[in-house]
Design a protein around this motif. Structure first.
Motif, PDB file in Angstrom:
ATOM      1  N   ILE A 311       0.859  -1.183   0.000  1.00  0.00           N
ATOM      2  CA  ILE A 311       0.000   0.000   0.000  1.00  0.00           C
ATOM      3  C   ILE A 311       0.896   1.234   0.000  1.00  0.00           C
ATOM      4  N   SER A 312       0.640   2.132  -0.949  1.00  0.00           N
ATOM      5  CA  SER A 312       1.491   3.318  -1.106  1.00  0.00           C
ATOM      6  C   SER A 312       0.640   4.573  -1.311  1.00  0.00           C
ATOM      7  N   TRP A 313       1.007   5.642  -0.604  1.00  0.00           N
ATOM      8  CA  TRP A 313       0.430   6.972  -0.818  1.00  0.00           C
ATOM      9  C   TRP A 313       1.451   7.980  -0.322  1.00  0.00           C
ATOM     10  N   PRO A 314       2.211   8.602  -1.227  1.00  0.00           N
ATOM     11  CA  PRO A 314       3.301   9.494  -0.831  1.00  0.00           C
ATOM     12  C   PRO A 314       2.859  10.567   0.150  1.00  0.00           C
ATOM     13  N   ILE A 336      -9.307   1.837   3.109  1.00  0.00           N
ATOM     14  CA  ILE A 336      -9.588   2.871   2.116  1.00  0.00           C
ATOM     15  C   ILE A 336     -10.581   3.885   2.664  1.00  0.00           C
ATOM     16  N   LEU A 337     -11.631   3.414   3.317  1.00  0.00           N
ATOM     17  CA  LEU A 337     -12.614   4.349   3.881  1.00  0.00           C
ATOM     18  C   LEU A 337     -11.963   5.316   4.852  1.00  0.00           C
ATOM     19  N   GLU A 338     -11.061   4.803   5.698  1.00  0.00           N
ATOM     20  CA  GLU A 338     -10.415   5.692   6.666  1.00  0.00           C
ATOM     21  C   GLU A 338      -9.425   6.630   5.994  1.00  0.00           C
ATOM     22  N   LEU A 339      -8.636   6.122   5.064  1.00  0.00           N
ATOM     23  CA  LEU A 339      -7.665   6.985   4.381  1.00  0.00           C
ATOM     24  C   LEU A 339      -8.353   8.092   3.598  1.00  0.00           C
ATOM     25  N   LEU A 355      -6.105  -0.677   8.445  1.00  0.00           N
ATOM     26  CA  LEU A 355      -4.666  -0.827   8.689  1.00  0.00           C
ATOM     27  C   LEU A 355      -3.966   0.525   8.851  1.00  0.00           C
ATOM     28  N   VAL A 356      -4.725   1.606   8.878  1.00  0.00           N
ATOM     29  CA  VAL A 356      -4.132   2.944   8.847  1.00  0.00           C
ATOM     30  C   VAL A 356      -3.249   3.195  10.065  1.00  0.00           C
ATOM     31  N   ALA A 357      -3.759   2.956  11.261  1.00  0.00           N
ATOM     32  CA  ALA A 357      -2.957   3.208  12.465  1.00  0.00           C
ATOM     33  C   ALA A 357      -1.756   2.278  12.533  1.00  0.00           C
ATOM     34  N   LEU A 358      -1.912   1.057  12.040  1.00  0.00           N
ATOM     35  CA  LEU A 358      -0.779   0.120  11.989  1.00  0.00           C
ATOM     36  C   LEU A 358       0.299   0.651  11.061  1.00  0.00           C
ATOM     37  N   MET A 359      -0.093   1.154   9.903  1.00  0.00           N
ATOM     38  CA  MET A 359       0.878   1.676   8.934  1.00  0.00           C
ATOM     39  C   MET A 359       1.525   2.969   9.412  1.00  0.00           C
ATOM     40  N   GLN A 360       0.726   3.867   9.939  1.00  0.00           N
ATOM     41  CA  GLN A 360       1.226   5.203  10.261  1.00  0.00           C
ATOM     42  C   GLN A 360       1.859   5.302  11.641  1.00  0.00           C
ATOM     43  N   LYS A 361       1.353   4.529  12.602  1.00  0.00           N
ATOM     44  CA  LYS A 361       1.797   4.689  13.991  1.00  0.00           C
ATOM     45  C   LYS A 361       2.249   3.386  14.647  1.00  0.00           C
ATOM     46  N   ASP A 362       2.310   2.300  13.872  1.00  0.00           N
ATOM     47  CA  ASP A 362       2.671   0.987  14.429  1.00  0.00           C
ATOM     48  C   ASP A 362       1.726   0.557  15.543  1.00  0.00           C
ATOM     49  N   LYS A 363       0.486   1.022  15.497  1.00  0.00           N
ATOM     50  CA  LYS A 363      -0.502   0.665  16.509  1.00  0.00           C
ATOM     51  C   LYS A 363      -1.052  -0.719  16.213  1.00  0.00           C
TER      52      LYS A 363
END
Length: 471
Positions: A311-314, A336-339, A355-363
């Motif tokens: 998953i990529s979004w600069p 996708i809904l959250e992003l 998976l947003v918090a996992l990707m961005q904050k390692d939550k």
């Protein structure tokens, strides 16, 4: 008539209201799904045979999930889970076609009847995005109904109920795709259509787009470009990864992903485009080995359900990050809904997790385990290379789950349980069910509870056509 007009106006205003708050932060979305690409069929995942520099580069600029799972071990159920965000018991798509696969006299049970079309009552990912103001397009293999335009897409290229192409070279014999020049390659053609669409949508700066690009490749029939086939014939490979035609198809997919990424840059939308890359299930074991993982497509051993996922979004998702947490393709929908900042969720259960918090904050994720349910039969392809539990079937009716390092399989025909420690035994060759009864019971209790909560059907009716001595 007046009521109908008021209703239509109301829906229109509702959609407009939903779209307005998010337009500035909503990214464009390109979701690339390769058909039957195995977990180890790319360079960045460890293959020395297949050459995938563009996919490798995508992994380098995004997050790579190296323990990502398909929600099912073959095409239609996996795609249904991805598009619905729901596990198989909710939509009833467990396999392709009939659940009575293989010879009747070798099936001990009457399997659960299969559903072949994703119900209109289910809100697809495309419908959720369309409601929020996105324009949507599907280009490639749909496999969940006759027409994806009835399930949330504004544009359809080549998609129908068909599970594979009749030919990778034009003429395609596909009623939903106009033939190109003789010899045109299907993977190239779908990318051409995708680039054209991206270029058109880039001009509409106030409207985000969702492009779902489920390539037919690398599904059979195996057909590649002759110059690439010759390249891999000369290169050679190792045992299990040495099919030059398949390798040519993998490289063609990679080349076209490179073209697609270049197109996003050329029209100036790369920085605001979320790109997702994955496969619908594991690779076919007879064609491409996923060693050290066991088995392949159609099996619920790791080689059949472990898939690549990037998953990529600069600027929004870390670059070059690898995550070892087990995740599933069903997680794409809520992610996708959250992003996109879409707070209004569809009125249906979503079994995936964002998976947003996992990707961005390692939550860490909140879920305890991943689950698979397959109350059906799927016949074998190769009695040895399938690496299945028996030589006749890749799948017999059962369920499976993973919690942490532990993986449990249950088989309904004989009630057998298999327990594996994936940290020490990713190939699932050493069954620990008898030596670790406490862990076996804990996981089995969780699996039974999950099936009850999901109202998952468990076949228990004896098949009168079964003949034990003829197996």
């Amino acid at each position: 008539m007046i009521r109908l007009l008021i209703f239509i106006i109301g829906i229109s205003l509702s959609n407009t209201a939903l779209a307005k708050p998010y337009k500035k932060k909503c990214p464009n979305i390109v979701f690339i799904l390769i058909d039957d690409l195995g977990w180890k069929d790319t360079g960045y995942m460890g293959s020395d045979y297949y050459e995938t520099p563009h996919i490798d580069q995508l992994a380098a600029i995004g997050v790579n999930f190296d323990q990502a799972y398909a929600p099912a071990a073959n095409c239609a159920p996996s795609r249904a889970c991805i598009m619905s965000g729901q596990n198989t018991p909710r939509h009833g798509i467990y396999t392709v076609g009939s659940s009575e696969r293989g010879k009747a006299h070798t099936r001990k049970l009457i399997p659960t009847p299969n559903t072949v079309t994703l119900a209109d009552s289910i809100v697809t990912l495309a419908e959720a995005l369309k409601e929020a103001g996105y324009v949507t397009a599907q280009m490639g293999k749909w496999h969940l109904g006759d027409d994806p335009c009835t399930q949330g897409f504004d544009v359809n290229v080549a998609g129908s109920h068909a599970g594979h192409p009749k030919s990778y070279f034009s003429p395609y014999k596909n009623k939903d795709l106009v033939d190109g020049p003789d010899g045109e390659y299907l993977t190239d053609r779908l990318t051409n259509e995708a680039i054209k669409y991206i270029s058109q949508q880039a001009e509409r700066k106030d409207t985000p787009f969702f492009l779902y690009l489920p390539y037919f490749t690398v599904h059979t029939p195996l057909q590649g470009k002759e110059e690439l086939i010759n390249k891999y014939r000369k290169k050679g490979g190792e045992e299990g990864q040495n099919n030059p035609v398949y390798a040519a198809m993998v490289e063609s997919a990679d080349q076209n992903i490179g073209r697609l990424m270049d197109a996003l840059k050329n029209v100036g939308v790369a920085q605001n485009t979320l790109v997702i890359f994955s496969s619908d299930n594991g690779g076919i074991a007879k064609i491409s080995s996923q060693k050290p993982l066991r088995a392949g497509k159609g099996s619920y051993y790791e080689g059949g359900i472990r898939v690549p996922l990037v998953i990529s979004w600069p600027g929004h998702i870390p670059a070059g990050k690898t995550i070892n947490t087990p995740v599933a393709s069903m997680d794409v929908y809520p992610s996708i809904l959250e992003l996109c900042g879409l707070k209004r969720k569809p009125k249906q259960p979503l079994d995936g997790q964002s998976l947003v918090a996992l990707m961005q904050k390692d939550k860490p994720l909140k879920r305890e385990a991943l689950y698979w349910h397959f109350p059906i039969y799927l016949q074998g392809i190769h009695p040895v290379k399938d690496q299945a539990r028996d030589p006749l079937f890749r799948t017999r009716p059962g369920s499976a789950m993973r919690m942490g390092k532990w993986k449990l399989h249950e088989y309904f025909e004989d009630g057998a349980l298999e327990l594996y420690n994936l940290e020490n035994d990713p190939g699932e060759w050493h069954n620990l069910a008898d030596s670790l009864p406490g862990i076996k019971k804990e996981l089995h209790d969780m699996l039974v509870k999950w099936r009850f909560e999901m109202n998952a059907p468990v076949p228990d009716e004896h098949n009168p056509a079964y003949v034990a001595e003829k197996e």
